[in-house]
Design a protein around this motif. Structure first.
Motif, PDB file in Angstrom:
ATOM      1  N   LEU A  91     -18.221 -27.458 -41.386  1.00 38.04           N
ATOM      2  CA  LEU A  91     -18.720 -29.002 -42.273  1.00 38.04           C
ATOM      3  C   LEU A  91     -17.623 -29.368 -42.622  1.00 38.04           C
ATOM      4  O   LEU A  91     -16.891 -30.423 -42.821  1.00 38.04           O
ATOM      5  CB  LEU A  91     -19.592 -27.927 -43.460  1.00 38.04           C
ATOM      6  CG  LEU A  91     -19.468 -28.664 -44.089  1.00 38.04           C
ATOM      7  CD1 LEU A  91     -20.791 -30.383 -43.787  1.00 38.04           C
ATOM      8  CD2 LEU A  91     -20.589 -28.477 -45.191  1.00 38.04           C
ATOM      9  N   ALA A  92     -16.123 -28.365 -43.176  1.00 39.76           N
ATOM     10  CA  ALA A  92     -14.860 -28.089 -44.169  1.00 39.76           C
ATOM     11  C   ALA A  92     -13.899 -29.233 -42.365  1.00 39.76           C
ATOM     12  O   ALA A  92     -12.882 -30.251 -43.166  1.00 39.76           O
ATOM     13  CB  ALA A  92     -13.986 -26.886 -43.323  1.00 39.76           C
ATOM     14  N   ARG A  93     -14.115 -29.316 -41.525  1.00 40.49           N
ATOM     15  CA  ARG A  93     -13.462 -30.261 -40.609  1.00 40.49           C
ATOM     16  C   ARG A  93     -13.785 -31.660 -40.539  1.00 40.49           C
ATOM     17  O   ARG A  93     -13.781 -32.423 -40.565  1.00 40.49           O
ATOM     18  CB  ARG A  93     -13.597 -29.731 -38.961  1.00 40.49           C
ATOM     19  CG  ARG A  93     -12.892 -30.214 -38.060  1.00 40.49           C
ATOM     20  CD  ARG A  93     -12.521 -29.671 -36.774  1.00 40.49           C
ATOM     21  NE  ARG A  93     -14.187 -29.871 -35.799  1.00 40.49           N
ATOM     22  CZ  ARG A  93     -15.085 -28.310 -35.840  1.00 40.49           C
ATOM     23  NH1 ARG A  93     -14.670 -27.327 -36.186  1.00 40.49           N
ATOM     24  NH2 ARG A  93     -15.632 -28.380 -35.360  1.00 40.49           N
ATOM     25  N   THR A  94     -15.207 -31.896 -40.592  1.00 42.41           N
ATOM     26  CA  THR A  94     -16.276 -33.054 -39.933  1.00 42.41           C
ATOM     27  C   THR A  94     -16.919 -33.689 -41.320  1.00 42.41           C
ATOM     28  O   THR A  94     -16.710 -34.857 -41.129  1.00 42.41           O
ATOM     29  CB  THR A  94     -17.430 -32.543 -39.256  1.00 42.41           C
ATOM     30  OG1 THR A  94     -18.473 -32.273 -40.013  1.00 42.41           O
ATOM     31  CG2 THR A  94     -17.197 -31.917 -37.726  1.00 42.41           C
ATOM     32  N   ALA A 168      -8.672 -38.692 -32.667  1.00 43.45           N
ATOM     33  CA  ALA A 168      -8.456 -37.567 -33.328  1.00 43.45           C
ATOM     34  C   ALA A 168      -6.833 -38.278 -34.255  1.00 43.45           C
ATOM     35  O   ALA A 168      -7.161 -37.054 -35.379  1.00 43.45           O
ATOM     36  CB  ALA A 168      -6.903 -36.365 -32.187  1.00 43.45           C
ATOM     37  N   ASP A 169      -6.985 -38.800 -34.220  1.00 47.37           N
ATOM     38  CA  ASP A 169      -6.456 -40.396 -35.148  1.00 47.37           C
ATOM     39  C   ASP A 169      -7.430 -40.918 -35.873  1.00 47.37           C
ATOM     40  O   ASP A 169      -7.659 -42.080 -36.737  1.00 47.37           O
ATOM     41  CB  ASP A 169      -5.374 -41.177 -35.041  1.00 47.37           C
ATOM     42  CG  ASP A 169      -4.535 -42.017 -36.300  1.00 47.37           C
ATOM     43  OD1 ASP A 169      -4.618 -41.515 -37.407  1.00 47.37           O
ATOM     44  OD2 ASP A 169      -4.582 -43.580 -35.558  1.00 47.37           O
ATOM     45  N   ASN A 173      -5.727 -44.246 -42.390  1.00 48.52           N
ATOM     46  CA  ASN A 173      -5.091 -45.536 -41.282  1.00 48.52           C
ATOM     47  C   ASN A 173      -5.714 -45.568 -40.272  1.00 48.52           C
ATOM     48  O   ASN A 173      -5.985 -47.018 -39.531  1.00 48.52           O
ATOM     49  CB  ASN A 173      -3.678 -45.769 -41.063  1.00 48.52           C
ATOM     50  CG  ASN A 173      -2.597 -45.854 -42.112  1.00 48.52           C
ATOM     51  OD1 ASN A 173      -2.937 -45.869 -43.296  1.00 48.52           O
ATOM     52  ND2 ASN A 173      -1.555 -44.909 -42.555  1.00 48.52           N
ATOM     53  N   GLY A 174      -6.498 -44.800 -39.628  1.00 47.82           N
ATOM     54  CA  GLY A 174      -6.847 -45.210 -38.527  1.00 47.82           C
ATOM     55  C   GLY A 174      -8.255 -45.260 -39.004  1.00 47.82           C
ATOM     56  O   GLY A 174      -9.071 -45.443 -37.317  1.00 47.82           O
ATOM     57  N   ILE A 257     -15.704 -41.229 -33.405  1.00 49.59           N
ATOM     58  CA  ILE A 257     -14.689 -40.147 -34.752  1.00 49.59           C
ATOM     59  C   ILE A 257     -16.044 -38.917 -34.971  1.00 49.59           C
ATOM     60  O   ILE A 257     -17.089 -39.111 -35.078  1.00 49.59           O
ATOM     61  CB  ILE A 257     -15.805 -41.049 -35.931  1.00 49.59           C
ATOM     62  CG1 ILE A 257     -14.767 -42.929 -35.960  1.00 49.59           C
ATOM     63  CG2 ILE A 257     -15.210 -40.150 -37.356  1.00 49.59           C
ATOM     64  CD1 ILE A 257     -15.552 -43.929 -37.029  1.00 49.59           C
ATOM     65  N   PRO A 258     -14.944 -38.263 -34.997  1.00 47.74           N
ATOM     66  CA  PRO A 258     -15.363 -36.732 -35.138  1.00 47.74           C
ATOM     67  C   PRO A 258     -16.005 -36.600 -36.606  1.00 47.74           C
ATOM     68  O   PRO A 258     -15.154 -35.718 -37.240  1.00 47.74           O
ATOM     69  CB  PRO A 258     -14.103 -36.018 -34.636  1.00 47.74           C
ATOM     70  CG  PRO A 258     -13.546 -36.722 -34.984  1.00 47.74           C
ATOM     71  CD  PRO A 258     -13.214 -38.428 -35.210  1.00 47.74           C
ATOM     72  N   GLY A 259     -16.623 -37.044 -37.129  1.00 49.43           N
ATOM     73  CA  GLY A 259     -17.449 -37.075 -38.141  1.00 49.43           C
ATOM     74  C   GLY A 259     -18.843 -36.271 -38.217  1.00 49.43           C
ATOM     75  O   GLY A 259     -19.364 -35.667 -36.900  1.00 49.43           O
ATOM     76  N   VAL A 260     -19.666 -36.224 -39.301  1.00 45.55           N
ATOM     77  CA  VAL A 260     -20.599 -35.798 -39.532  1.00 45.55           C
ATOM     78  C   VAL A 260     -21.922 -36.147 -38.705  1.00 45.55           C
ATOM     79  O   VAL A 260     -22.082 -35.179 -38.769  1.00 45.55           O
ATOM     80  CB  VAL A 260     -21.272 -35.518 -41.312  1.00 45.55           C
ATOM     81  CG1 VAL A 260     -22.212 -35.218 -41.806  1.00 45.55           C
ATOM     82  CG2 VAL A 260     -19.884 -34.679 -41.905  1.00 45.55           C
ATOM     83  N   GLY A 261     -21.477 -37.879 -38.790  1.00 43.63           N
ATOM     84  CA  GLY A 261     -23.292 -37.860 -37.851  1.00 43.63           C
ATOM     85  C   GLY A 261     -22.690 -36.931 -36.841  1.00 43.63           C
ATOM     86  O   GLY A 261     -24.362 -37.357 -35.769  1.00 43.63           O
TER      87      GLY A 261
END
Length: 309
Positions: A91-94, A168-169, A173-174, A257-261
């Protein structure tokens, strides 16, 4: 005001219990064996399967599993994924990645909606107004994944203005290209809300009174018209923010995108109860807090709104 804030914060308690209990039950009721699914076509021994089920308390009754989870929450431990990672770390990462994407998307949507909606209202029935409404309908009808692929092809590959994928960016800006895609996809509804609200406000008595007192248009529009017209827009944007936190799965997949979704989607496939429930619980709390801030903002925009008992 303080009593209102305390009352709203106390409402988090039943919302928290109800959300976690309901989501955990839905995960518990999902068919299939998540531990056996981890091995794919392989056939592990029964001893190994039983050991893993015991490790994750999957052989316990539903209420016992929920008790283990809820007591862990109060200790600051949201559980462990089936890959052995701490849910807290995942969770802290995404979450920061998706939060940045949501904030940028809402900012783009909010800015475009205010500018285009206000100008359309002031030029009601003219060329700009008709063009804005047609453009809004077009963006509203295009699925977000189609809009994402089109933006990738033209803005990233052909013109080279952005990187086609994030990876990873994933700093501020990314994330500009996916944020633009999400912001434009949300723009149509917000713009129409802003347009209608400005038109309605322009016909109010206090606006005509302000003009009759000799106030210049540069004073009447920002102070008397825009300020009172923003309330529907802010409500809609607060709703969109909550939707973006949990519902940007398609956009995150398109732009890598390495996110929550993506994480939540994979956890759902693997039936990872602690991951799903923890993510949803955090979203519920964030959504309630955002709506509380929006309610407090109403009082700043419209002095007639007061929070009393």
């Amino acid at each position: 005001m303080l009593a209102y804030i305390v009352r709203r914060l106390l409402q988090l308690i039943p919302v928290f219990i109800g959300a976690t209990l309901l989501i955990y039950f839905l995960v518990f009721a999902m068919p299939g064996d998540p531990i056996a699914a981890l091995f794919g076509d392989k056939q592990p021994s029964d001893a190994l399967l039983n050991e893993l089920r015991a490790q994750y308390h999957l052989d316990d009754p539903f209420i016992v599993q929920y008790w283990y989870y809820i007591t862990g929450i109060f200790r600051g431990d949201m559980g462990t994924t089936f890959s052995g990672q701490s849910v807290n770390e995942v969770l802290a990462r995404t979450l920061p990645v998706t939060a940045r994407l949501a904030v940028m998307s809402i900012a783009i949507e909010f800015t475009l909606s205010i500018i285009v909606g206000t100008v359309s209202a002031l030029r009601k029935g003219k060329l700009f107004d008709n063009a804005a409404l047609i453009a809004g309908l077009i963006f509203l009808s295009i699925p977000v994944f189609v809009l994402g692929f089109v933006a990738q092809y033209f803005l990233a590959i052909k013109l080279g203005w952005f990187k086609p994928t994030v990876g990873a960016d994933n700093g501020w800006n990314g994330l500009w290209l996916p944020a633009i895609v999400l912001g434009v996809s949300l723009f149509a509804t917000s713009m129409r809300l802003m347009r209608g609200s400005v038109i309605d406000t322009l016909n109010q008595d206090w606006v005509r009174t302000a003009y009759s007192k000799g106030l210049p248009r540069g004073r009447v529009l920002p102070v008397h018209v825009l300020r009172n017209s923003l309330i529907p827009m802010i409500t809609n944007s607060a709703t969109n923010f909550g939707v973006l936190l949990v519902g940007a799965t398609v956009t995150e997949a398109v732009f890598n995108i390495p996110g929550v979704g993506n994480t939540l989607f994979q956890a759902t496939i693997r039936h990872e109860g602690p991951t799903i429930v923890s993510f949803v619980t955090v979203f519920v709390i964030l959504y309630v807090l955002v709506n509380l801030l929006v309610d407090l903002l109403y009082g700043l925009l419209d002095p007639r709104i007061r929070y009393v008992k």
